[in-house]
Design a protein around this motif. Sequence first.
Motif, PDB file in Angstrom:
ATOM      1  N   SER A 123      -3.180  -6.214   7.904  1.00  0.00           N
ATOM      2  CA  SER A 123      -2.971  -6.000   5.924  1.00  0.00           C
ATOM      3  C   SER A 123      -1.607  -5.898   4.699  1.00  0.00           C
ATOM      4  CB  SER A 123      -3.863  -6.219   5.709  1.00  0.00           C
ATOM      5  OG  SER A 123      -5.272  -6.228   6.693  1.00  0.00           O
ATOM      6  N   SER A 124      -1.558  -4.505   5.284  1.00  0.00           N
ATOM      7  CA  SER A 124      -0.480  -3.531   4.864  1.00  0.00           C
ATOM      8  C   SER A 124       1.330  -4.706   5.332  1.00  0.00           C
ATOM      9  CB  SER A 124      -0.551  -2.465   5.730  1.00  0.00           C
ATOM     10  OG  SER A 124      -1.469  -1.344   5.994  1.00  0.00           O
ATOM     11  N   LEU A 125       1.496  -5.088   6.963  1.00  0.00           N
ATOM     12  CA  LEU A 125       2.220  -5.758   6.647  1.00  0.00           C
ATOM     13  C   LEU A 125       2.294  -6.784   5.958  1.00  0.00           C
ATOM     14  CD1 LEU A 125       4.834  -5.898   8.589  1.00  0.00           C
ATOM     15  CD2 LEU A 125       3.955  -6.999  10.165  1.00  0.00           C
ATOM     16  N   LEU A 126       1.650  -7.724   5.662  1.00  0.00           N
ATOM     17  CA  LEU A 126       1.485  -8.735   4.629  1.00  0.00           C
ATOM     18  C   LEU A 126       1.773  -7.844   3.351  1.00  0.00           C
ATOM     19  CD1 LEU A 126      -0.916 -10.608   6.228  1.00  0.00           C
ATOM     20  CD2 LEU A 126       0.687 -11.440   6.954  1.00  0.00           C
ATOM     21  N   ARG A 127       1.114  -6.858   3.347  1.00  0.00           N
ATOM     22  CA  ARG A 127       1.039  -6.626   1.159  1.00  0.00           C
ATOM     23  C   ARG A 127       2.990  -6.009   1.816  1.00  0.00           C
ATOM     24  NH1 ARG A 127      -2.987  -3.021   1.596  1.00  0.00           N
ATOM     25  NH2 ARG A 127      -5.196  -4.803   1.679  1.00  0.00           N
ATOM     26  N   LEU A 128       3.599  -6.104   2.384  1.00  0.00           N
ATOM     27  CA  LEU A 128       5.132  -5.493   2.242  1.00  0.00           C
ATOM     28  C   LEU A 128       5.862  -6.764   2.406  1.00  0.00           C
ATOM     29  CD1 LEU A 128       5.404  -3.299   4.749  1.00  0.00           C
ATOM     30  CD2 LEU A 128       4.988  -2.762   2.296  1.00  0.00           C
ATOM     31  N   LEU A 129       5.360  -7.267   3.346  1.00  0.00           N
ATOM     32  CA  LEU A 129       6.330  -9.147   2.972  1.00  0.00           C
ATOM     33  C   LEU A 129       6.317  -9.901   2.093  1.00  0.00           C
ATOM     34  CD1 LEU A 129       5.154 -10.263   6.798  1.00  0.00           C
ATOM     35  CD2 LEU A 129       7.194  -9.331   6.283  1.00  0.00           C
ATOM     36  N   ALA A 130       5.037 -10.114   1.354  1.00  0.00           N
ATOM     37  CA  ALA A 130       4.020 -10.840  -0.303  1.00  0.00           C
ATOM     38  C   ALA A 130       4.807  -9.924  -1.053  1.00  0.00           C
ATOM     39  CB  ALA A 130       3.040 -10.440  -0.214  1.00  0.00           C
ATOM     40  N   GLY A 131       5.398  -8.780  -0.567  1.00  0.00           N
ATOM     41  CA  GLY A 131       6.324  -7.648  -1.744  1.00  0.00           C
ATOM     42  C   GLY A 131       5.573  -6.960  -2.682  1.00  0.00           C
ATOM     43  N   LEU A 132       3.866  -6.423  -2.453  1.00  0.00           N
ATOM     44  CA  LEU A 132       2.793  -6.052  -3.437  1.00  0.00           C
ATOM     45  C   LEU A 132       2.932  -4.555  -3.115  1.00  0.00           C
ATOM     46  CD1 LEU A 132      -0.214  -8.724  -3.001  1.00  0.00           C
ATOM     47  CD2 LEU A 132       1.637  -8.552  -4.095  1.00  0.00           C
ATOM     48  N   ARG A 133       3.680  -4.055  -2.260  1.00  0.00           N
ATOM     49  CA  ARG A 133       4.093  -2.518  -1.555  1.00  0.00           C
ATOM     50  C   ARG A 133       5.531  -2.566  -1.457  1.00  0.00           C
ATOM     51  NH1 ARG A 133       0.234  -3.151  -3.100  1.00  0.00           N
ATOM     52  NH2 ARG A 133      -1.923  -2.778  -2.374  1.00  0.00           N
ATOM     53  N   ARG A 134       5.968  -1.448  -2.056  1.00  0.00           N
ATOM     54  CA  ARG A 134       7.775  -1.712  -1.530  1.00  0.00           C
ATOM     55  C   ARG A 134       7.250  -0.680  -0.348  1.00  0.00           C
ATOM     56  NH1 ARG A 134       9.209  -5.223  -4.004  1.00  0.00           N
ATOM     57  NH2 ARG A 134       9.578  -5.456  -6.279  1.00  0.00           N
ATOM     58  N   PRO A 135       8.511  -0.913   1.027  1.00  0.00           N
ATOM     59  CA  PRO A 135       8.418  -0.185   1.877  1.00  0.00           C
ATOM     60  C   PRO A 135       9.101   1.424   1.571  1.00  0.00           C
ATOM     61  CG  PRO A 135       9.717  -2.121   2.237  1.00  0.00           C
ATOM     62  CD  PRO A 135       9.212  -1.995   1.082  1.00  0.00           C
ATOM     63  N   ALA A 136       8.314   2.200   2.292  1.00  0.00           N
ATOM     64  CA  ALA A 136       9.382   4.101   2.651  1.00  0.00           C
ATOM     65  C   ALA A 136      10.576   3.861   2.925  1.00  0.00           C
ATOM     66  CB  ALA A 136       8.746   4.648   3.143  1.00  0.00           C
TER      67      ALA A 136
END
Lengths: 341, 251
Positions: free
Chosen positions: B42-55
């Motif tokens: 789920s976290s990976l999908l959120r990163l890919l969708a731009g909802l979270r910024r990767p560190a």
Amino acid sequence: MISKKTIGFELLLVISFVILAFAIAMAVGIGEMRIPLRTVALSITNHMGLSNAEIGRIQDSVIWNLRLSRALVTALCGAGLAICGAVLQTLLRNSLAEPYVLGVSAGASTGAVAVIILGIGAGAVSLSMGAFAGAMTAFVFVAVLSNSGRGGPDRTILAGVAAAQLFNALTAYIVTTSGNAQQARDIMFWLLGSFGGVRWPEFQLLIVIIIIGLSICIWHSQALDAFTFGDDAAASMGIAVERVRIILFAVTALITATIVSMVGSIGFVGLVVPHAVRFLIGPGHIRLLPACALVGAVFMVLADIVSRSVMAQQTLPIGIVTALVGVPCFSLILYRARQAV
Amino acid sequence: MSIQAENLIWRVGRKTIVDNVSLSIKPGTVLGLLGPNGSGKSSLLRLLAGLRRPATGRITLEGRDIASISRRDLAQRVALVQQHAATEINMAVEDVVRLGRTPHRSPLAGWTQLDSHAVDTALQQVGMTDFRHVSWQSLSGGERQRVHIARALAQQPRELFLDEPTNHLDIQHQLGLLRLIARLGLTSIVALHDLNHAAMFCDYLLVLNHGKVVATGTPAEVLTPELLKQVFQVECDFAPHEDGFHILFKK
């Protein structure tokens, strides 16, 4: 968003506008000097240059200088609180949210009390300005504590609760350590809300704030709709969640602070009105917000009329009336929320 | 190349949830994300969708870093169907799907022919046209999931990310939904739990464990008894059949 509604949007606007006009005229008519509706209407049209009827100078002065401004401020306060309630319920995804969850009214009270009792900035700072400063302090406190709304709805509500507790404690501390009986009574009355003493300057300030605030909220109505399924869903639909949230929180804080600084804290309007309007015309914000403004205005003016006519020679604090209407509605929402789960 | 991720790291507190993940996907294919609970899908999908910024690390769309693309522009291209997206607000199915038009509309803009068309098409694609005036609150879990997909499709994305879309659905709806996703022809990334479904409907698979990529490739390359034992701690046999193979789990 358009879908089948219980009643039409336009119909609701027309009906509430007509009721509002009558209610304001009624509110102007009642008081120690009773003035017939006809005289009120004529006085207003005289001043607008639409008629030239004979009206006693004293009556005209009472209508124009005292009561009309008061009635209009009453309406604007209702409109403002209802708009804030609608926006906060959506942003915080909590059907029990209302303007005071951000702790703004508690902050305003502390500011006002500091001016009245401690005489901070005596003379230079009026009670209203003290209240306004207090309200904005509380808002900044909540914004920082909830990480500018980035912590999510729950954290913002918790921050608001913390702010309310803190500022209420400060208020109580100041009153108990420094106030005398008369001051405590004054503050008590102010805390429960009163429209006595508001005149045209308050109206002018408030109408500017409400129009700007309402426009900003309506501008964001699509964004507000997108919050239906939460922050992540809104973000995935292209909404700059943090920015929208902080802008709209600031707008609601500004409206609430202005209102509280003028008339004290009046609860439940911001809670009850948006639910009623949503029930009637659906959740789409582009319609919900203007409708809330009108219905909120009607609700507040009617509550004001009740507060002044229940007891002869005496005005109940308006907060008592709105709470007596609001608490049953609040309980109903709670009850229904429990059933939904 | 459609979406591409390089060395993504994402942490919550001190815990590393997504650990140095890189991936790329061919346009028009379905990539299945597999992994145990808490493996970071789920976290990976959120990163890919731009909802979270990767560190650290970066995600590119057609070679452009998504951090430099506005939320709105990104949402016109990429749609996400979340795992739990609920509301207490009472609204019609059609209104939910209409929300998907948000990134294509400017503030205060009226409703256009194009918007209506996108909503109608989306409802049709998921087979929910007859439900358009039904209240969201009265829908079953499977129906809600289909409406969410319609909402995402109304965004007219070219990349569609779905987080365990078949959760809580009966087998008929699970298969129907996966067939739908495969049929859409979008570049899709789907987090899944059912390994056989992943083998049937995904062109490629990526297996995560503790936030790290442990295998990538076609289903036949990835799904081996050794990998399943290593990642999921299960013993299994592979039974060949007409479409490929079927995984049989041992007691």
